[in-house]
Design a protein around this motif. Sequence first.
Motif, mmCIF file in Angstrom:
data_model
loop_
_atom_site.group_PDB
_atom_site.id
_atom_site.type_symbol
_atom_site.label_atom_id
_atom_site.label_comp_id
_atom_site.label_asym_id
_atom_site.label_seq_id
_atom_site.Cartn_x
_atom_site.Cartn_y
_atom_site.Cartn_z
ATOM 1 N N GLY A 26 0.869 -1.229 0.064
ATOM 2 C CA GLY A 26 0.119 -0.201 -0.038
ATOM 3 C C GLY A 26 0.853 1.186 0.006
ATOM 4 O O GLY A 26 0.100 2.356 -0.044
ATOM 5 N N TYR A 27 2.223 1.110 0.004
ATOM 6 C CA TYR A 27 3.156 2.518 -0.272
ATOM 7 C C TYR A 27 4.155 2.238 -1.414
ATOM 8 O O TYR A 27 4.604 1.047 -1.449
ATOM 9 C CB TYR A 27 3.924 2.510 1.089
ATOM 10 N N ASN A 28 4.174 3.379 -1.958
ATOM 11 C CA ASN A 28 4.925 3.272 -3.274
ATOM 12 C C ASN A 28 6.246 3.775 -2.994
ATOM 13 O O ASN A 28 6.607 4.863 -3.587
ATOM 14 C CB ASN A 28 4.151 4.210 -4.262
ATOM 15 N N ALA A 121 -6.308 2.550 2.129
ATOM 16 C CA ALA A 121 -6.112 2.317 0.758
ATOM 17 C C ALA A 121 -6.111 3.870 -0.095
ATOM 18 O O ALA A 121 -7.191 4.661 0.103
ATOM 19 C CB ALA A 121 -7.321 1.327 0.302
ATOM 20 N N GLY A 122 -5.389 3.756 -1.012
ATOM 21 C CA GLY A 122 -5.159 5.074 -1.927
ATOM 22 C C GLY A 122 -4.466 6.202 -1.064
ATOM 23 O O GLY A 122 -4.819 7.316 -1.930
ATOM 24 N N CYS A 404 -0.636 1.024 -3.714
ATOM 25 C CA CYS A 404 -1.557 2.091 -2.961
ATOM 26 C C CYS A 404 -2.624 1.322 -2.167
ATOM 27 O O CYS A 404 -3.625 1.855 -1.425
ATOM 28 C CB CYS A 404 -2.339 3.176 -3.976
ATOM 29 N N ALA A 405 -2.682 -0.078 -2.194
ATOM 30 C CA ALA A 405 -3.919 -1.039 -1.645
ATOM 31 C C ALA A 405 -5.093 -0.489 -2.035
ATOM 32 O O ALA A 405 -6.239 -1.190 -1.364
ATOM 33 C CB ALA A 405 -3.724 -0.800 -0.061
ATOM 34 N N THR A 406 -5.611 -0.034 -3.139
ATOM 35 C CA THR A 406 -6.780 0.404 -3.702
ATOM 36 C C THR A 406 -7.345 -1.048 -4.355
ATOM 37 O O THR A 406 -6.675 -1.754 -5.106
ATOM 38 C CB THR A 406 -6.750 1.285 -4.688
ATOM 39 N N GLN A 407 -8.583 -1.347 -3.854
ATOM 40 C CA GLN A 407 -9.230 -2.960 -4.412
ATOM 41 C C GLN A 407 -9.215 -2.679 -5.775
ATOM 42 O O GLN A 407 -9.546 -1.636 -6.438
ATOM 43 C CB GLN A 407 -10.685 -2.853 -3.659
#
Length: 424
Positions: A26-28, A121-122, A404-407
């Motif tokens: 979830g982290y870039n 997320a995001g 980014c952990a976006t679904q």
Amino acid sequence: MFSSSQEEHCAPSKDPVKYGELVVLGYNGCLPNGDRGRRKSRFALLKRTKANGVKPSSVHILNTPQDSKAVNSKGQHSISYTLSRNHTVVVEYSHDKDTDMFQIGRSTESPIDFVVTDTIAGSQEGEETPITQSTISRFACRVFCERNPPYTARIYAAGFDSSKNIFLGEKAAKWKNPDGHMDGLTTNGVLVMHPKGGFVEESKPGVWREISVCGDVYTLRETRSAQTPGKLVENESNILQDGSLVDLCGATLLWRTAEGLFHTPTQKHLEALRQEINAARPQCPVGLNTLAFPSMQRSRALSSHEDKQPWVYLACGHVHGYHNWGHRSEQGPGPQRECPMCRMVGPYVPLWLGCEPAFYVDTGAPTHAFVPCGHVCSEKSVKYWSEIPLPHGTHAFHAACPFCATQLSLNQGCSKLIFQGPVD
């Protein structure tokens, strides 16, 4: 290009041995406000100067709270299993010269080596979002690494607190095994998934399991915090493999071995791929202006409306510059736009390069984007993560972008990018 920069991973012999790294999904590349101390997006497990591992030694059956205090005050590591108000089993642990221990959790107290908080997320492009009530345990889990080759790493639920104790209260799930030793589960559990075939493009998702306080493997409980444990899985172990995922109910960690990291792309390699795309001078097919992916550092500070920022119509993959026409919101949930090239309608989002090398399964060019977030990486990496079900909440699973952990969209998890070259 790849081999020339391998020295980033191949440390000289004077450096400590690296067992592996835990990287938070979830982290870039770093936390939204930057990595600080023990709070960061990735944590390297290095061989310690002096071993700090522990192993079970003696067992005490205690019938009064005073007895428990006497045992806990001895300064040794211990795990307390409270069976009733007047019945506690305390397992004492002694020093193990052959292992190093690393602890992960939400607490910022000194026993925690890697501080992990809930992933939103995001949220990686903006400010960190405060969590009102975290579901991650303060002392979530511990990893033991053998100090001698092959440096095997094993994971266990729960971590020792500042008084060197793990305390499983009356309400915690716990039991006595047939061989007589006590074991238990933490409130929201520590889940692990080992991919079948390792962390490569051909591998497939494994089965999510729960790890006990003593490191045994169980099937999942009916719900995340149910009192009844799942069934013991005797032919599986708590040994972490390259690509193993560890879920702490609020954050998911990826384990990469030192050997696995040696074969991942380096930051230099990803930067070279970015420059290669930009050198081809992709153009917006409508505005005819040249597009360019910003550098890894600049992308975190830029607005998505920069002149050269690439945008994409996710339904078809056509890459454009930013423009403000083609709205078709009536045709679906969320903002919908019509591509001027092919008339397909769907989300229209900015593209961001995936900057965390540990999430790549190969060193291929960034040709595909996750849907709906627009993070870009290699085709094989996109397809790998599109098939991995990640825990969400107390009993749901879904695929998500690792950057980014976006679904991911259920209908279309990724999109192949179509760039237009310069017309001159």
